[in-house]
Motif scaffolding. Structure first.
Motif, PDB file in Angstrom:
ATOM      1  N   GLU A 172     -38.242   2.561 -11.507  1.00  0.00           N
ATOM      2  CA  GLU A 172     -38.119   1.471 -10.537  1.00  0.00           C
ATOM      3  C   GLU A 172     -36.871   1.609  -9.677  1.00  0.00           C
ATOM      4  OE1 GLU A 172     -37.484  -3.199 -10.964  1.00  0.00           O
ATOM      5  OE2 GLU A 172     -39.456  -2.506 -11.590  1.00  0.00           O
ATOM      6  N   SER A 173     -35.720   1.874 -10.297  1.00  0.00           N
ATOM      7  CA  SER A 173     -34.490   2.017  -9.533  1.00  0.00           C
ATOM      8  C   SER A 173     -33.919   3.412  -9.725  1.00  0.00           C
ATOM      9  CB  SER A 173     -33.439   0.992  -9.968  1.00  0.00           C
ATOM     10  OG  SER A 173     -32.226   1.239  -9.286  1.00  0.00           O
ATOM     11  N   ASP A 227     -29.895  -0.429  -0.188  1.00  0.00           N
ATOM     12  CA  ASP A 227     -29.138  -0.471  -1.441  1.00  0.00           C
ATOM     13  C   ASP A 227     -28.388   0.846  -1.651  1.00  0.00           C
ATOM     14  OD1 ASP A 227     -29.941  -3.083  -2.171  1.00  0.00           O
ATOM     15  OD2 ASP A 227     -31.802  -2.286  -3.029  1.00  0.00           O
ATOM     16  N   TYR A 228     -29.062   1.962  -1.396  1.00  0.00           N
ATOM     17  CA  TYR A 228     -28.413   3.273  -1.506  1.00  0.00           C
ATOM     18  C   TYR A 228     -27.253   3.381  -0.531  1.00  0.00           C
ATOM     19  CZ  TYR A 228     -31.653   5.759  -4.596  1.00  0.00           C
ATOM     20  OH  TYR A 228     -32.365   6.187  -5.678  1.00  0.00           O
ATOM     21  N   GLY A 257     -33.015  -1.749 -16.853  1.00  0.00           N
ATOM     22  CA  GLY A 257     -34.093  -1.912 -15.884  1.00  0.00           C
ATOM     23  C   GLY A 257     -35.346  -1.209 -16.364  1.00  0.00           C
ATOM     24  N   ASN A 271     -28.034  -8.124  -6.105  1.00  0.00           N
ATOM     25  CA  ASN A 271     -29.318  -7.914  -5.433  1.00  0.00           C
ATOM     26  C   ASN A 271     -29.578  -8.912  -4.316  1.00  0.00           C
ATOM     27  OD1 ASN A 271     -30.015  -5.680  -7.079  1.00  0.00           O
ATOM     28  ND2 ASN A 271     -30.437  -7.108  -8.728  1.00  0.00           N
ATOM     29  N   SER A 331     -25.110  -3.700 -15.655  1.00  0.00           N
ATOM     30  CA  SER A 331     -26.557  -3.777 -15.534  1.00  0.00           C
ATOM     31  C   SER A 331     -27.202  -3.512 -16.884  1.00  0.00           C
ATOM     32  CB  SER A 331     -27.043  -2.718 -14.535  1.00  0.00           C
ATOM     33  OG  SER A 331     -28.424  -2.836 -14.292  1.00  0.00           O
ATOM     34  N   TRP A 369     -29.827  -2.217 -11.451  1.00  0.00           N
ATOM     35  CA  TRP A 369     -31.207  -1.770 -11.706  1.00  0.00           C
ATOM     36  C   TRP A 369     -32.142  -2.285 -10.612  1.00  0.00           C
ATOM     37  CZ3 TRP A 369     -35.090  -5.255 -11.970  1.00  0.00           C
ATOM     38  CH2 TRP A 369     -34.738  -6.588 -12.230  1.00  0.00           C
ATOM     39  N   GLY A 370     -31.762  -3.363  -9.938  1.00  0.00           N
ATOM     40  CA  GLY A 370     -32.598  -3.925  -8.879  1.00  0.00           C
ATOM     41  C   GLY A 370     -32.408  -3.253  -7.534  1.00  0.00           C
ATOM     42  N   GLY A 371     -31.503  -2.294  -7.453  1.00  0.00           N
ATOM     43  CA  GLY A 371     -31.268  -1.587  -6.194  1.00  0.00           C
ATOM     44  C   GLY A 371     -32.331  -0.539  -5.952  1.00  0.00           C
ATOM     45  N   THR A 372     -33.293  -0.856  -5.104  1.00  0.00           N
ATOM     46  CA  THR A 372     -34.424   0.039  -4.897  1.00  0.00           C
ATOM     47  C   THR A 372     -34.617   0.463  -3.443  1.00  0.00           C
ATOM     48  OG1 THR A 372     -35.903  -1.850  -4.671  1.00  0.00           O
ATOM     49  CG2 THR A 372     -35.686  -0.886  -6.878  1.00  0.00           C
TER      50      THR A 372
END
Length: 172
Positions: free
Chosen positions: A143-144, A114-115, A139, A45, A136, A107-110
């Motif tokens: 959120e993600s 990130d995509y 999460g 992240n 991971s 899980w922090g890829g929002t």
């Protein structure tokens, strides 16, 4: 036969259950077994998270193993294999020939970036041993969507409103 049966592996476990140590061990094994000149990338992240966690363990391993050179965000093995931290600037590696990409705490890829980084760093079909490792914990639901979309695809859940993927029960 030199080809993995799966190109994406998801290692999911509760917080503080040694996912980072397992990721570092897998990367070290992969780097030592892969062909000369292999490219391996570690994505997290933030650059700080990438360097502080998996990369720190790898630097320790290769320092004590010998025959490699550890820099701030890159390890160069004597056979030309590199292990490098990749920041969110995914465009700098477009068209790369990465054999292994590790996504830590996806899980922090929002964000949209990130995509895009995830899409850019998918396994390379021309490399028979190309692999993507995602480590991971789950999460938070909603959120993600990036990690959740990977989950849905892996269990065959096409419809986002579907409650049960292939007969399995989702536990909140």
């Amino acid at each position: 036969r030199g080809v993995f049966p799966c190109t994406t592996v998801v290692l999911s476990a509760p917080k503080k259950s040694a996912k980072t140590a397992m990721s570092a061990a897998i990367v070290a094994w992969y780097a030592e077994c892969a062909p000369d000149g292999t490219e391996i990338f570690i994505c997290a992240n933030s650059e700080e998270q990438s360097v502080r966690l998996i990369f720190k363990d790898l630097s320790f391993h290769f320092k004590h193993r010998g025959g490699s050179k550890a820099l701030k965000d890159k390890i160069e093995l004597e056979n030309g294999t590199i292990i490098q931290v990749l920041t969110r600037n995914y465009t700098s590696n477009a068209g790369g020939r990465h054999a292994l990409v590790v996504f830590d705490e996806l899980w922090g890829g929002t964000s949209e970036d990130d995509y895009r980084r995830y899409d850019e760093m998918t396994p390379v079909p021309m490399i028979p041993h190309s692999l993507q490792l995602i480590t991971s914990y789950a999460g938070f639901l909603g959120e993600s969507n990036l990690l959740y979309d990977i989950f849905k695809k892996s269990v065959g859940m096409e419809d986002p409103d579907q409650d049960e993927p292939n007969g399995a029960v989702l536990v909140p």
